[in-house]
Design a protein around this motif. Structure first.
Motif, short mmCIF file in Angstrom:
data_model
loop_
_atom_site.label_atom_id
_atom_site.label_comp_id
_atom_site.label_asym_id
_atom_site.label_seq_id
_atom_site.Cartn_x
_atom_site.Cartn_y
_atom_site.Cartn_z
N HIS A 1 0.85 -1.20 0.00
CA HIS A 1 0.00 0.00 0.00
C HIS A 1 0.88 1.25 0.00
CE1 HIS A 1 -3.74 2.13 0.65
NE2 HIS A 1 -3.30 2.70 1.76
N VAL B 1 -8.34 -1.22 0.53
CA VAL B 1 -9.60 -1.88 0.89
C VAL B 1 -9.31 -3.14 1.72
CG1 VAL B 1 -11.59 -3.12 -0.07
CG2 VAL B 1 -10.93 -0.91 -1.03
N TYR C 1 -10.05 -1.11 11.26
CA TYR C 1 -10.69 0.16 10.89
C TYR C 1 -12.00 0.00 10.12
CZ TYR C 1 -6.24 2.06 12.40
OH TYR C 1 -5.13 2.38 13.15
N LYS D 1 -10.56 8.73 2.15
CA LYS D 1 -9.47 8.20 1.31
C LYS D 1 -10.02 7.33 0.19
CE LYS D 1 -6.33 6.12 3.66
NZ LYS D 1 -4.98 5.61 3.94
N LEU D 2 -11.05 6.54 0.51
CA LEU D 2 -11.68 5.70 -0.52
C LEU D 2 -12.23 6.59 -1.64
CD1 LEU D 2 -12.63 2.90 -1.47
CD2 LEU D 2 -14.65 3.17 -0.04
N LYS E 1 -5.23 10.25 11.11
CA LYS E 1 -6.52 9.57 11.31
C LYS E 1 -7.53 10.46 12.05
CE LYS E 1 -4.34 4.96 11.43
NZ LYS E 1 -3.03 5.30 10.94
C1 HEM Z 1 -5.91 7.98 -1.72
C2 HEM Z 1 -4.79 7.33 -1.73
C3 HEM Z 1 -4.20 6.76 -0.46
C4 HEM Z 1 -3.08 7.18 0.18
C5 HEM Z 1 -2.17 8.32 -0.25
C6 HEM Z 1 -2.91 6.32 1.35
C7 HEM Z 1 -1.84 6.41 2.23
C8 HEM Z 1 -1.64 5.59 3.31
C9 HEM Z 1 -0.47 5.57 4.14
C10 HEM Z 1 0.77 6.45 3.94
C11 HEM Z 1 -0.69 4.66 5.12
C12 HEM Z 1 0.28 4.27 6.25
C13 HEM Z 1 -0.11 5.03 7.50
C14 HEM Z 1 0.63 4.52 8.73
O1 HEM Z 1 1.02 3.36 8.78
O2 HEM Z 1 0.77 5.33 9.67
C15 HEM Z 1 -2.00 4.10 4.93
C16 HEM Z 1 -2.59 3.18 5.73
C17 HEM Z 1 -3.89 2.76 5.59
N1 HEM Z 1 -4.71 2.97 4.51
FE1 HEM Z 1 -4.30 4.15 2.91
N2 HEM Z 1 -3.94 5.43 1.40
C18 HEM Z 1 -4.76 5.66 0.32
C19 HEM Z 1 -5.89 4.96 -0.02
C20 HEM Z 1 -6.55 4.11 0.85
C21 HEM Z 1 -7.82 3.50 0.61
C22 HEM Z 1 -8.65 3.65 -0.67
C23 HEM Z 1 -8.14 2.78 1.73
C24 HEM Z 1 -9.37 1.95 2.01
C25 HEM Z 1 -10.56 2.24 1.62
C26 HEM Z 1 -7.05 2.91 2.66
C27 HEM Z 1 -7.00 2.35 3.92
C28 HEM Z 1 -5.92 2.37 4.75
C29 HEM Z 1 -5.89 1.74 6.06
C30 HEM Z 1 -7.03 0.96 6.71
C31 HEM Z 1 -4.62 1.97 6.59
C32 HEM Z 1 -4.09 1.56 7.97
C33 HEM Z 1 -3.48 0.20 7.88
C34 HEM Z 1 -3.10 -0.30 9.25
O3 HEM Z 1 -2.21 0.28 9.88
O4 HEM Z 1 -3.72 -1.25 9.66
N3 HEM Z 1 -6.09 3.73 2.09
N4 HEM Z 1 -2.56 4.67 3.79
#
Ligand code: HEM
Length: 176
Positions: free
Chosen positions: A30, A87, A95, A106-107, A165
């Motif tokens: 991701h 997703v 979450y 974000k979705l 968050k």
């Molecule tokens: C729009 C583009 C997106 C970007 C730039 C992005 C960026 C990131 C980044 C940098 C993290 C790591 C955060 C951390 O570990 O502190 C993260 C985690 C996460 N993202 Fe995304 N994301 C995007 C899209 C999505 C989408 C579409 C979803 C779900 C619908 C999503 C769900 C999550 C979740 C649930 C985590 C936390 C994972 C965990 O620690 O369990 N993200 N995202």
């Protein structure tokens, strides 16, 4: 229905979860997809603004042709990888997909940006590349300056949302 049966029906259905190592592997993918997406945005900005600023015809033509190559499909692959892994992390983690505002936003941003690449950017850069190939460098870049500004700005916003968050739950829980 007896209270024991009712209890059984609420606790029996354990939500599906990603295992620790798998979750970390998906998270790495991701974050890598986010990094490559942002990197492609930077390349797109360099090519677009170089084409805008240069007086050299050959540099302009080169920029327009490379723009089509490096933006559309690499960006689509990064966007889709980000979407699928995001997703998975949401559904397979604590979450959820529709529990927290930051995940829902974000979705929405991921779907919006990926759709814009295919529906708006793709025809735009294809036309510019075709005209450049035919030696036409008097192309008004017009709307082409927006993607390299809008896309990295929204991606940075999504990164901030991921780290901080904010905004909490979508619906306040009714605890009895
Ligand atoms: C729009 C583009 C997106 C970007 C730039 C992005 C960026 C990131 C980044 C940098 C993290 C790591 C955060 C951390 O570990 O502190 C993260 C985690 C996460 N993202 Fe995304 N994301 C995007 C899209 C999505 C989408 C579409 C979803 C779900 C619908 C999503 C769900 C999550 C979740 C649930 C985590 C936390 C994972 C965990 O620690 O369990 N993200 N995202």
């Amino acid at each position: 229905m007896s209270s024991a049966a009712m209890q059984g029906s609420t606790t029996a259905a354990q939500p599906w979860r990603l295992g620790g190592r798998t979750r970390k592997a998906v998270l790495v993918l991701h974050i890598a997809s986010v990094g490559s997406w942002l990197g492609i945005d930077v390349v797109m900005a360099v090519l677009t603004f170089t084409a805008l600023g240069t007086d050299s015809e050959s540099t302009k033509i080169l920029c327009f042709r490379v723009l089509e190559l490096v933006t559309v499909w690499p960006m689509t692959v990064s966007g889709m990888t980000c979407l699928v892994t995001g997703v998975l992390l949401a559904v397979g983690g604590k979450y959820g997909l529709t529990k927290y505002w930051w995940v829902v936003v974000k979705l929405f941003l991921n779907l919006l940006l990926s759709s814009l690449v295919l529906l708006s950017l793709r025809p735009g850069v294809a036309e510019i590349a075709d005209r450049a190939e035919a030696g036409d460098v008097g192309i008004p870049l017009g709307d082409m300056i927006y993607p390299p500004i809008v896309s990295p700005t929204l991606l940075m916003f999504a990164i901030v949302l991921s780290v901080f968050k904010p905004w909490g739950l979508l619906r306040k829980k009714n605890r009895r």
